[in-house]
Enzyme design. Structure first.
Site, short mmCIF file in Angstrom:
data_model
loop_
_atom_site.label_atom_id
_atom_site.label_comp_id
_atom_site.label_asym_id
_atom_site.label_seq_id
_atom_site.Cartn_x
_atom_site.Cartn_y
_atom_site.Cartn_z
CD GLU A 39 -2.87 -1.34 0.06
OE1 GLU A 39 -3.12 -0.13 -0.55
OE2 GLU A 39 -3.58 -2.18 -0.07
NE ARG B 114 -17.44 -4.93 1.92
CZ ARG B 114 -17.65 -6.25 2.33
NH1 ARG B 114 -18.89 -6.61 2.19
NH2 ARG B 114 -16.57 -6.97 2.62
CB CYS C 56 -6.52 -2.69 6.36
SG CYS C 56 -6.65 -4.45 7.01
CG HIS D 176 -4.86 -5.03 1.95
ND1 HIS D 176 -4.90 -3.64 1.81
CD2 HIS D 176 -5.43 -5.52 2.90
CE1 HIS D 176 -5.88 -3.44 2.72
NE2 HIS D 176 -6.39 -4.54 3.56
N1 PCA Z 1 -8.56 -6.92 6.32
C1 PCA Z 1 -9.69 -5.50 6.53
C2 PCA Z 1 -9.59 -5.33 8.06
C3 PCA Z 1 -8.87 -6.66 8.72
C4 PCA Z 1 -8.27 -7.28 7.62
O1 PCA Z 1 -7.57 -8.21 7.77
C5 PCA Z 1 -9.51 -4.58 5.73
O2 PCA Z 1 -8.85 -4.61 4.48
O3 PCA Z 1 -9.51 -3.37 6.18
#
Ligand code: PCA
Length: 208
Positions: A80, A90, A143, A164
């Protein structure tokens, strides 16, 4: 010795596992240095995740924060580039809270760029045969809130960023994109091995 704070997340959205927390636990088990590694599994709850992260940063004063989370539906590891000052959920978080159009940090800048060497890291993942891409949005759920908060909370020239992960093969729902569990742990290991390297400057765009 430098200290790296590495975090993953607990399960959320009705799932009973979260590959990010599992990959971080595996790295914690196998990491052999050279840095000091502090690991934690954060709750998928806006308020508590940010609170825990700030407490960990206060306690350990890390030189780098690497947060990881699940991006269900992604087939690549997404490094990111930016956290935005927005909570727009959501689905409710694990505390039942579902903010709409709220600031992560009232009065804070609209966005903060990750300060990890994102292009260097994406290339390193690629060099290790791990499918990676640069991402311009970590979403507007927990996140992103953790990324934005980490960039606000680190001291001095400490670095912070977010990666991610896709589902791991052992817990992916039917039909969902996934990568082998060991590749996710390996990817997190590659990321932390490159956090203190200089950034690469070359045209990259949002997709690797
Ligand atoms: N993914 C979510 C929150 C926790 C996770 O593992 C996100 O992409 O915000």
């Amino acid at each position: 010795m430098s200290t790296i704070l590495l975090t993953g997340f607990e399960p959320f959205d009705g799932a009973d596992r979260n590959p990010s927390g599992e990959a971080v636990t595996e790295v914690a088990r196998t990491y052999r240095g050279p840095h000091q590694l502090v690991t934690a599994t954060l709750p998928v709850a806006f308020a508590r995740a940010a609170e825990r992260l700030r407490a960990l940063i206060d306690e350990h004063t890390p030189d780098a924060v690497v947060a990881t989370g699940l991006a269900a539906g992604s087939d690549r590891i997404a490094v990111e580039r930016v956290g935005v000052n927005l909570m727009d959920a959501r689905i409710p978080d694990n505390d039942g809270r579902q903010p709409a159009d709220e600031a992560s940090e009232p009065g804070g800048p609209a966005a903060r760029f990750a300060t990890l060497p994102v292009k260097r890291i994406a290339r390193a993942l690629d060099d290790h045969g791990l499918p990676a891409r640069l991402s311009l949005s970590a979403g507007s759920y927990v996140c992103n809130h953790v990324l934005y908060t980490a960039l606000s909370a680190v001291r001095g020239d400490a670095r912070a960023g977010f990666v991610h992960l896709p589902w791991s093969s052992s817990c992916a729902p039917e039909g969902a994109a996934h990568l082998p569990d060991e590749d996710l742990a390996r990817a997190v290991g590659v990321v932390i091995d490159h956090v203190f390297e200089p950034e690469e400057s070359h045209p990259g765009g949002s997709v690797w």
